[in-house]
Design a protein around this motif. Structure first.
Motif, mmCIF file in Angstrom:
data_model
loop_
_atom_site.group_PDB
_atom_site.id
_atom_site.type_symbol
_atom_site.label_atom_id
_atom_site.label_comp_id
_atom_site.label_asym_id
_atom_site.label_seq_id
_atom_site.Cartn_x
_atom_site.Cartn_y
_atom_site.Cartn_z
ATOM 1 N N ILE A 66 -38.452 27.489 5.031
ATOM 2 C CA ILE A 66 -39.506 27.473 6.050
ATOM 3 C C ILE A 66 -40.824 27.685 5.310
ATOM 4 O O ILE A 66 -40.987 28.681 4.598
ATOM 5 C CB ILE A 66 -39.321 28.629 7.072
ATOM 6 C CG1 ILE A 66 -37.867 28.769 7.522
ATOM 7 C CG2 ILE A 66 -40.304 28.521 8.235
ATOM 8 C CD1 ILE A 66 -37.376 27.901 8.589
ATOM 9 N N GLU A 120 -39.193 28.039 14.328
ATOM 10 C CA GLU A 120 -40.638 27.920 14.528
ATOM 11 C C GLU A 120 -41.028 26.478 14.838
ATOM 12 O O GLU A 120 -41.905 26.226 15.665
ATOM 13 C CB GLU A 120 -41.402 28.420 13.299
ATOM 14 C CG GLU A 120 -41.331 29.923 13.074
ATOM 15 C CD GLU A 120 -40.128 30.349 12.252
ATOM 16 O OE1 GLU A 120 -39.230 29.508 12.019
ATOM 17 O OE2 GLU A 120 -40.074 31.528 11.834
ATOM 18 N N SER A 121 -40.356 25.530 14.176
ATOM 19 C CA SER A 121 -40.627 24.110 14.449
ATOM 20 C C SER A 121 -40.219 23.773 15.882
ATOM 21 O O SER A 121 -40.887 22.991 16.559
ATOM 22 C CB SER A 121 -39.852 23.204 13.492
ATOM 23 O OG SER A 121 -40.277 23.425 12.187
ATOM 24 N N ASN A 128 -45.871 24.122 9.594
ATOM 25 C CA ASN A 128 -45.159 22.866 9.736
ATOM 26 C C ASN A 128 -46.083 21.743 9.288
ATOM 27 O O ASN A 128 -47.284 21.804 9.534
ATOM 28 C CB ASN A 128 -44.808 22.705 11.226
ATOM 29 C CG ASN A 128 -43.727 21.696 11.458
ATOM 30 O OD1 ASN A 128 -42.845 21.529 10.624
ATOM 31 N ND2 ASN A 128 -43.797 21.013 12.586
ATOM 32 N N ASN A 133 -45.994 21.545 21.890
ATOM 33 C CA ASN A 133 -46.709 20.274 21.686
ATOM 34 C C ASN A 133 -46.365 19.249 22.766
ATOM 35 O O ASN A 133 -47.191 18.407 23.114
ATOM 36 C CB ASN A 133 -46.358 19.667 20.320
ATOM 37 C CG ASN A 133 -47.127 20.339 19.197
ATOM 38 O OD1 ASN A 133 -48.088 21.061 19.426
ATOM 39 N ND2 ASN A 133 -46.687 20.101 17.963
ATOM 40 N N GLN A 178 -34.657 25.949 12.081
ATOM 41 C CA GLN A 178 -36.126 25.839 12.009
ATOM 42 C C GLN A 178 -36.700 26.240 13.376
ATOM 43 O O GLN A 178 -37.278 25.411 14.097
ATOM 44 C CB GLN A 178 -36.541 24.403 11.661
ATOM 45 C CG GLN A 178 -35.910 23.871 10.397
ATOM 46 C CD GLN A 178 -36.831 23.950 9.191
ATOM 47 O OE1 GLN A 178 -37.966 24.372 9.294
ATOM 48 N NE2 GLN A 178 -36.349 23.564 8.034
ATOM 49 N N LEU A 196 -40.267 25.842 18.413
ATOM 50 C CA LEU A 196 -41.328 26.407 19.258
ATOM 51 C C LEU A 196 -42.539 25.472 19.301
ATOM 52 O O LEU A 196 -43.096 25.193 20.370
ATOM 53 C CB LEU A 196 -41.787 27.754 18.695
ATOM 54 C CG LEU A 196 -41.083 29.006 19.178
ATOM 55 C CD1 LEU A 196 -41.524 30.222 18.378
ATOM 56 C CD2 LEU A 196 -41.373 29.259 20.654
ATOM 57 N N LEU A 197 -42.946 25.005 18.116
ATOM 58 C CA LEU A 197 -44.115 24.127 18.034
ATOM 59 C C LEU A 197 -43.889 22.835 18.812
ATOM 60 O O LEU A 197 -44.761 22.409 19.587
ATOM 61 C CB LEU A 197 -44.404 23.779 16.563
ATOM 62 C CG LEU A 197 -45.272 24.746 15.777
ATOM 63 C CD1 LEU A 197 -45.247 24.400 14.290
ATOM 64 C CD2 LEU A 197 -46.714 24.723 16.266
ATOM 65 N N GLU A 198 -42.728 22.230 18.625
ATOM 66 C CA GLU A 198 -42.470 20.946 19.293
ATOM 67 C C GLU A 198 -42.394 21.111 20.806
ATOM 68 O O GLU A 198 -42.843 20.245 21.540
ATOM 69 C CB GLU A 198 -41.179 20.297 18.767
ATOM 70 C CG GLU A 198 -41.284 19.761 17.358
ATOM 71 C CD GLU A 198 -42.347 18.669 17.145
ATOM 72 O OE1 GLU A 198 -42.893 18.139 18.141
ATOM 73 O OE2 GLU A 198 -42.638 18.360 15.983
ATOM 74 N N THR A 240 -47.574 28.530 13.459
ATOM 75 C CA THR A 240 -47.058 29.342 14.567
ATOM 76 C C THR A 240 -46.556 30.648 13.947
ATOM 77 O O THR A 240 -46.190 30.663 12.769
ATOM 78 C CB THR A 240 -45.925 28.580 15.315
ATOM 79 O OG1 THR A 240 -45.622 29.260 16.522
ATOM 80 C CG2 THR A 240 -44.669 28.445 14.491
ATOM 81 N N ARG A 253 -34.089 30.512 4.937
ATOM 82 C CA ARG A 253 -33.285 30.925 6.087
ATOM 83 C C ARG A 253 -31.975 30.142 6.079
ATOM 84 O O ARG A 253 -31.972 28.955 6.378
ATOM 85 C CB ARG A 253 -34.065 30.684 7.376
ATOM 86 C CG ARG A 253 -33.413 31.267 8.602
ATOM 87 C CD ARG A 253 -34.295 31.089 9.827
ATOM 88 N NE ARG A 253 -35.513 31.868 9.749
ATOM 89 C CZ ARG A 253 -36.603 31.587 10.455
ATOM 90 N NH1 ARG A 253 -36.626 30.562 11.272
ATOM 91 N NH2 ARG A 253 -37.671 32.352 10.356
#
Lengths: 196, 269
Positions: free
Chosen positions: B231, A108-109, B252, A116, A106, A111-113, B262, B226
Motif C-alpha cells: 500500500i 483504502e482503495s 492511490n 469517487n 487494498q 474506500l476511495l473508489e 485517504t 499488508r
C-alpha cells in the motif's frame, strides 16, 4: 440464471424496503443457504428505485458471475459495481460498467473508489451503497482492520447522506464483525432459514 | 522550441501574466490535490523548497507532474527539470493520466526540460561537477526560472544532481543558493529525493543526508506491506511556515485522477 419463487423474494424485499426507508445504515445477517434469495430481493428492490444512485461492492462473487446469475434483474443504468476479487483471483476479463480493485486487502482503495463513485452525481438523487459482504472481507484481511474500515466507511457515508446496506453471511461472522455491525447499523435484519 | 526530441522549452505563451490563483490565498501554493492541500493547511508555503522523498515507484514523478499541471490550471507557469528519465519516456508515461493536459505543455504553462542536455551545452563534465560547473548550472536554472517567470519548479531528481557534486559543502551550497534564489522569485520548488526502501524506524530522507536539512519541507512517500500487498503511503514530515498534518495517508495512483489520498487504516501497520 438463478430462479427463486416470488413469495420468498417479496417477503425479503418488503423487509429491506421498510428498513431502508427509515434507517441510514442497515445490517443484514443471512445464512449462506439463502444468500441467493437475498441478492434477488436486493436487485428487485433496486429496480424499484431507478432514479437513485446505487453502488454495489462485491467481495463475495466476481462481477461477471454476479452479472450472469442475475442478468435479468440488473439494470445497468443506475448501478455502479465495484469488484474487489476478480483481479486478486487472476480473472482478467473486465466489463466496462464495473470498477475493479486490485485486491480485497487494498481497503483504502476500496474506500476511495466508493466515495469517487458518488462524485459528480446529482445531489438531489438518493444514494445507496450495498456491501456484499462485510464478512467476506475478513477472508482477505485481519478482523480489526475490517472493523476500522467499516467504521471509516459508515462515518463517511453518513456524512454524505448515503444509505448503506451491509450484508454479512452468518457462517462467516466472527465476534469482531458482529460487534461492529451492531454498533454501526441503525437496524439489523437477521434472516433465519425458517423465516424464508 | 524542440530539438532532437530531447529538449523542450516552450516559448512564453500568449497567456496574460496571471498572478496565480493558488497564491492569492494566505501565501500558499496549492498542489491542487485536495487531500494534500488539506493536510498542508491550504498548500505549500509560497517560496518553500520541498524534498519529495521516496524509493523507486513510490509516485514522486507523478505527484510532481500533477503539481505542475494543477498549477497551470490555476494560471501558474511551471518547469520540470528531468535528469533521471528521457523526455520521450516521461511524456509518454504522463500522457496516460487523466489530469495531463497537453495544451498546457504546448502553450508553455508547463515546460519540461532535460537537464542533461543543458549540462552538455554548458560543456560540463557529465560525471562530476567542480565548483565552477555547479555555479554555471545554478545560474542557468535561475535564468530559465526567471525568463519563463515560473511559479512552480521541479527537479527530478536532486539525488542525481547531488551525485555529480563532489563534496557535502557543494551540495549544501547548491541547494541553499537554488532554494533562496527561487524563493526570491516567489517560486515554490519540489526536489525529488531517491532513497532505497527504509527499514522501520530508519530516519533518513535523502541519500547524502544534507538535502533534508536544507529543504523547507519533507514529504515522504513510503509503503506498508499488508499480507504481501504493498500500500503506497504519504506523510508530511516537516513543512516550515505552516501547520500541517503528520498522519500517514494511503496514496492511490489512478490513471483517471492521478494521486488520491485517504487516511491509512492503522490496524494494518
Amino acid at each position: 440464471m438463478i430462479l427463486i419463487t416470488n413469495t420468498l423474494i417479496d417477503g425479503l424485499k418488503e423487509r429491506i424496503a421498510n428498513a431502508v426507508s427509515t434507517n441510514q445504515s442497515t445490517g443484514i445477517i443471512i445464512p449462506s443457504n439463502n444468500y441467493s434469495d437475498l441478492i434477488c430481493s436486493l436487485f428487485e428492490y433496486m429496480d424499484t428505485k431507478p432514479d437513485a444512485i446505487w453502488v454495489y461492492l462485491t467481495i463475495t462473487k466476481p462481477f461477471e458471475s454476479l452479472f450472469d446469475d442475475y442478468s435479468n434483474l440488473i439494470n445497468n443504468q443506475n448501478i455502479i459495481f465495484i469488484d474487489c476479487i476478480s483481479h486478486a483471483a487472476g480473472i482478467s476479463k473486465e466489463k466496462s460498467n464495473c470498477i475493479y480493485i486490485e485486491s480485497p486487502s487494498q481497503l483504502e482503495s476500496i474506500l476511495l473508489e466508493i466515495m469517487n463513485s458518488y462524485k459528480n452525481t446529482d445531489d438531489k438523487k438518493n444514494k445507496y451503497l450495498i456491501i456484499d459482504s462485510l464478512s467476506s472481507l475478513v477472508i482477505y484481511n485481519d478482523a480489526p482492520l475490517v472493523t476500522e474500515f467499516f467504521t471509516h466507511l459508515i462515518n463517511r457515508t453518513r456524512l454524505s447522506d448515503i444509505t448503506t446496506i451491509s450484508l454479512t453471511i452468518e457462517e462467516e461472522l466472527n465476534d469482531n464483525i458482529r460487534k461492529i455491525l451492531y454498533l454501526k447499523s441503525d437496524k439489523i435484519i437477521k434472516l433465519k432459514e425458517s423465516f424464508i | 522550441m524542440e530539438e532532437d526530441g530531447a529538449l523542450i522549452i516552450n516559448e512564453k505563451s500568449n497567456y496574460k501574466k496571471m498572478e496565480g490563483d493558488s497564491m492569492k490565498e494566505n501565501g500558499k501554493c496549492k498542489t491542487g490535490i485536495d487531500e494534500l492541500d488539506r493536510k498542508l493547511d491550504g498548500g505549500i508555503p509560497k517560496g518553500n523548497a520541498v524534498l519529495m522523498v521516496g524509493s523507486s515507484g513510490s509516485g514522486k514523478t507523478t505527484l510532481c507532474m500533477q503539481y505542475l499541471i494543477n498549477g497551470a490550471e490555476m494560471g501558474e507557469r511551471g518547469v520540470f527539470f528531468t535528469i533521471t528519465e528521457p523526455l520521450f519516456k516521461l511524456t509518454k508515461n504522463i500522457e496516460n493520466f487523466g489530469f495531463y493536459k497537453k495544451k498546457y505543455v504546448e502553450d508553455g504553462l508547463v515546460n519540461i526540460i532535460d537537464l542533461r542536455i543543458i549540462s552538455e551545452r554548458l560543456g560540463l563534465n557529465s560525471e562530476k561537477y567542480n565548483v565552477e560547473d555547479a555555479s554555471a548550472l545554478l545560474e542557468v536554472l535561475k535564468d530559465i526560472a526567471d525568463e519563463l517567470e515560473v511559479k512552480r519548479l521541479v527537479i527530478d531528481s536532486i539525488t542525481a544532481l547531488c551525485y555529480r557534486l563532489q563534496s557535502d559543502e557543494m551540495i549544501r551550497d547548491f541547494i541553499f543558493k537554488l532554494g533562496s534564489s527561487l524563493a526570491g522569485m516567489g517560486c515554490t520548488t519540489i526536489l525529488t529525493s531517491e532513497i532505497p526502501p527504509t527499514k522501520p524506524g530508519e530516519l533518513k530522507y535523502s541519500k547524502y543526508g544534507i538535502e533534508e536539512f536544507i529543504a523547507d519541507g519533507i514529504i515522504f512517500l513510503g509503503d506498508v506491506n499488508r499480507r504481501g500487498d504493498i500500500i503506497r503511503t504519504l506523510q508530511i514530515i516537516k513543512m516550515r511556515g505552516t501547520s500541517h498534518s503528520r498522519t500517514k495517508s494511503a496514496m492511490n495512483i489512478s490513471s483517471k485522477n492521478g494521486i488520491e489520498l485517504t487516511p491509512l487504516l492503522k490496524s494494518g501497520e
